[in-house]
Design a protein around this motif. Structure first.
Motif, mmCIF file in Angstrom:
data_model
loop_
_atom_site.group_PDB
_atom_site.id
_atom_site.type_symbol
_atom_site.label_atom_id
_atom_site.label_comp_id
_atom_site.label_asym_id
_atom_site.label_seq_id
_atom_site.Cartn_x
_atom_site.Cartn_y
_atom_site.Cartn_z
ATOM 1 N N MET A 99 0.949 5.681 39.268
ATOM 2 C CA MET A 99 1.860 4.678 39.310
ATOM 3 C C MET A 99 3.017 4.794 39.501
ATOM 4 S SD MET A 99 0.172 1.575 38.513
ATOM 5 C CE MET A 99 1.316 0.771 37.742
ATOM 6 N N ILE A 100 4.416 4.232 39.988
ATOM 7 C CA ILE A 100 5.205 4.776 40.550
ATOM 8 C C ILE A 100 6.471 3.774 39.555
ATOM 9 C CG2 ILE A 100 7.549 4.318 41.920
ATOM 10 C CD1 ILE A 100 5.035 5.390 43.668
ATOM 11 N N LEU A 101 7.187 4.944 39.112
ATOM 12 C CA LEU A 101 8.272 3.935 38.244
ATOM 13 C C LEU A 101 9.737 3.849 39.062
ATOM 14 C CD1 LEU A 101 8.436 5.783 34.321
ATOM 15 C CD2 LEU A 101 6.500 3.947 35.956
ATOM 16 N N HIS A 102 10.218 3.079 39.006
ATOM 17 C CA HIS A 102 11.550 2.789 39.958
ATOM 18 C C HIS A 102 12.840 2.885 38.771
ATOM 19 C CE1 HIS A 102 15.417 0.653 40.897
ATOM 20 N NE2 HIS A 102 14.952 1.756 42.795
ATOM 21 N N ALA A 103 13.665 3.561 38.520
ATOM 22 C CA ALA A 103 14.591 3.537 37.196
ATOM 23 C C ALA A 103 15.856 3.957 37.829
ATOM 24 C CB ALA A 103 14.433 4.796 36.298
ATOM 25 N N ASP A 104 16.800 2.195 37.667
ATOM 26 C CA ASP A 104 18.069 1.897 37.697
ATOM 27 C C ASP A 104 18.963 1.415 36.820
ATOM 28 O OD1 ASP A 104 19.564 0.977 39.690
ATOM 29 O OD2 ASP A 104 18.864 -0.944 40.556
ATOM 30 N N LEU A 105 19.819 2.317 36.547
ATOM 31 C CA LEU A 105 20.671 2.580 35.621
ATOM 32 C C LEU A 105 21.614 0.860 36.041
ATOM 33 C CD1 LEU A 105 22.755 5.717 36.639
ATOM 34 C CD2 LEU A 105 21.308 4.506 33.722
ATOM 35 N N ASP A 106 21.766 0.221 35.028
ATOM 36 C CA ASP A 106 22.445 -1.364 35.510
ATOM 37 C C ASP A 106 23.689 -1.604 35.265
ATOM 38 O OD1 ASP A 106 20.396 -1.895 34.764
ATOM 39 O OD2 ASP A 106 20.389 -1.331 32.244
ATOM 40 N N SER A 107 24.825 -1.605 36.233
ATOM 41 C CA SER A 107 25.557 -1.684 36.463
ATOM 42 C C SER A 107 26.809 -0.272 35.806
ATOM 43 C CB SER A 107 26.863 -2.752 35.384
ATOM 44 O OG SER A 107 26.965 -4.148 35.169
ATOM 45 N N PHE A 108 26.643 0.492 36.799
ATOM 46 C CA PHE A 108 26.759 1.889 36.257
ATOM 47 C C PHE A 108 27.847 2.179 35.657
ATOM 48 C CE2 PHE A 108 26.746 6.277 38.576
ATOM 49 C CZ PHE A 108 26.523 6.943 36.809
ATOM 50 N N GLU A 139 19.642 5.800 40.491
ATOM 51 C CA GLU A 139 19.006 4.745 40.321
ATOM 52 C C GLU A 139 17.716 6.128 41.030
ATOM 53 O OE1 GLU A 139 17.383 2.301 43.367
ATOM 54 O OE2 GLU A 139 19.948 1.802 44.316
ATOM 55 N N ALA A 140 16.292 6.090 40.867
ATOM 56 C CA ALA A 140 15.302 6.813 41.695
ATOM 57 C C ALA A 140 14.004 6.728 41.619
ATOM 58 C CB ALA A 140 15.588 8.823 40.941
ATOM 59 N N PHE A 141 13.192 7.170 42.419
ATOM 60 C CA PHE A 141 11.264 6.690 42.213
ATOM 61 C C PHE A 141 10.979 7.821 41.572
ATOM 62 C CE2 PHE A 141 12.396 3.926 45.813
ATOM 63 C CZ PHE A 141 12.077 2.878 45.395
ATOM 64 N N LEU A 142 10.122 7.809 40.443
ATOM 65 C CA LEU A 142 9.547 9.074 39.506
ATOM 66 C C LEU A 142 8.299 8.550 39.742
ATOM 67 C CD1 LEU A 142 11.804 7.797 37.610
ATOM 68 C CD2 LEU A 142 10.963 9.718 36.591
ATOM 69 N N ASP A 143 6.842 9.101 40.448
ATOM 70 C CA ASP A 143 5.319 9.292 40.374
ATOM 71 C C ASP A 143 5.365 10.136 38.648
ATOM 72 O OD1 ASP A 143 3.002 9.878 40.735
ATOM 73 O OD2 ASP A 143 3.112 10.167 42.801
ATOM 74 N N VAL A 144 4.367 8.508 37.864
ATOM 75 C CA VAL A 144 4.333 9.494 36.798
ATOM 76 C C VAL A 144 2.836 9.534 36.983
ATOM 77 C CG1 VAL A 144 6.103 9.019 35.865
ATOM 78 C CG2 VAL A 144 4.745 7.409 36.211
ATOM 79 N N GLY A 145 1.470 9.076 37.882
ATOM 80 C CA GLY A 145 0.946 8.829 37.677
ATOM 81 C C GLY A 145 -0.478 9.819 38.021
ATOM 82 N N GLY A 146 -0.054 10.851 37.501
ATOM 83 C CA GLY A 146 -0.867 12.358 36.422
ATOM 84 C C GLY A 146 -0.347 12.374 35.587
ATOM 85 N N LEU A 147 0.541 11.998 35.120
ATOM 86 C CA LEU A 147 0.842 12.435 33.598
ATOM 87 C C LEU A 147 0.011 11.818 32.110
ATOM 88 C CD1 LEU A 147 4.555 12.308 34.117
ATOM 89 C CD2 LEU A 147 3.087 13.988 34.145
#
Length: 406
Positions: free
Chosen positions: A1-10, A97-105
């Motif tokens: 599973m992948i997270l897309h984290a995006d700061l709001d109105s940075f 913003e960034a993508f984070l791969d957390v599938g192995g956690l």
């Protein structure tokens, strides 16, 4: 599973974090052109890159603040530290913003949603900013989920619900569908992602081109095999300056251009990179845009020259600006930006025979030595310690990075 984290109105969120009087109020960052707007301002229809006068018409109580890019870069650095403390598999997309791969956690930390909740709490507690996170099987779905969850939300797209989630969305949600492409698709009756998914690839290729048709059809049909890529260095570096609608002379534009090239070339050298192509970006009073680019000449064996020398880029960019002046005089200029692309590691620079420091090659090598000395002075005493004569007495203004710092 992948997270897309995006700061709001940075940018606006950083301003509201640092000034309690701005919290809960409509805020726009920028002067002549709005660079960012808080959600309170967006509720009135304020969007980027609308002119400041239009933003104030839409929202009479709008509070305008000047940008502070040093604060934004520092906030981004702290957030990305939290990302990398969460998982080593982080792919930065932009400054916020960034993508984070957390599938192995799963065995170490827990389910992806639990990881996303922890990440959101940490960003809020340690950096003081709201962040939205999408959780999904693919990068594209995670990005869409984070956008749908805004502001300050969290949304999981479970594998068995992917089609149910994606297909009812407007076709503009597809990665790569801008105003022009959306117009072509809607004119052919394609209004939702599901409408597009049901079309044949050949039909889409006829509407938007073969490559775009294949790309959009794959995304609409949940095909996105791209992994999270760690350590990938960007292919260009740039900066831009909003000018507003005040009149600007050719001398003003030249001074802005030189200041931008100074900034970009210094960032290039700080990352130990060299480049081959400079691109000039212009935005006009009617919100239309134009780009002009030039690539350095070739060496005797046919290889392209590449450099990190400021003077070379200034001379090349000035040529582009001079050629664009008739268009600028006709339409007015509200934004000027430059970027350097075709990047390579500095150690890969190829010299042209003979190796003595003569001619153009000699000028580039001597300029590089001078640039290094000036960079060291600015690193120690600040960016204002040494400046060009053309910039003396002028408003230094502000420049926005087109991409996050390396």
């Amino acid at each position: 599973m992948i997270l897309h984290a995006d700061l709001d109105s940075f940018y606006a969120s950083v301003e509201q974090r640092d000034d309690a009087s701005l919290r809960g109020r409509p805020v726009a960052v920028g002067g002549g052109i709005v660079l960012a707007a808080s959600y309170e301002a967006k509720a009135y229809g304020v969007r980027t890159p609308v002119a400041g006068s239009e933003a104030r018409r839409l929202c009479p109580g709008l509070i305008t603040v000047p940008p502070r890019f040093e604060a934004y870069v520092e906030a981004s650095r702290r957030v990305f530290e939290i990302f990398r403390d969460t998982t080593p598999l982080v792919e930065g997309v932009s400054i916020d913003e960034a993508f984070l791969d957390v599938g192995g956690l799963r065995r170490l930390v827990g389910e992806p949603v639990a990881i996303a909740e922890i990440l959101r709490r940490r960003v809020r507690a340690e950096v003081g900013l709201p962040i939205s996170v999408g959780v999904a099987r693919t990068k594209y779905l995670a990005k869409v989920a984070s956008a749908v969850s805004k502001p300050d939300g969290l949304l999981l797209v479970e594998p068995e619900r992917e089609e149910e989630f994606l297909h009812p969305l407007p076709v503009e949600r597809l990665w790569g569908v801008g105003a022009v492409t959306a117009g072509k698709l809607r004119a052919d009756g394609i209004r939702t992602v599901g409408d597009l998914a049901r079309r044949e690839q050949e039909v889409l290729s006829g509407l938007v081109g073969k490559a775009s048709g294949h790309h959009l059809w794959a995304l609409a049909n949940l095909r996105d095999p791209r992994p999270v890529v760690v350590g990938k260095r960007r292919g260009s570096v740039g900066a831009q300056r909003a000018l507003g609608r005040r009149p600007t002379t050719p001398a003003d534009l030249d001074a802005h251009l030189v200041a931008l090239i100074d900034r970009v070339a210094r960032r290039l050298r700080a990352g130990e990179r060299i480049g081959r192509t400079v691109t000039l970006r212009l935005r006009f009073d009617d919100y239309t845009r134009a780009t002009r680019s030039a690539t350095l000449g070739t060496l005797a064996d046919g290889a392209s020259q590449a450099t990190g020398a400021t003077d070379v880029w200034v001379a090349t960019a000035r040529t582009l600006l001079r050629a664009a002046l008739p268009l600028i005089e006709q339409k007015g200029c509200t934004l000027i930006g430059v970027s350097i692309s075709g990047l390579a590691e500095a150690g890969t620079e190829q010299l042209e025979l003979p190796l003595e420091w003569t001619g153009v090659e000699g000028r580039i090598r001597r300029t590089s030595i001078l640039d290094g000395a000036l960079d060291a002075v600015k690193d120690k005493y600040g960016t204002g310690a040494v400046t060009r004569a053309v910039l003396v007495g002028r408003d230094s203004g502000f420049e926005a990075p087109l991409l996050p710092e390396a």
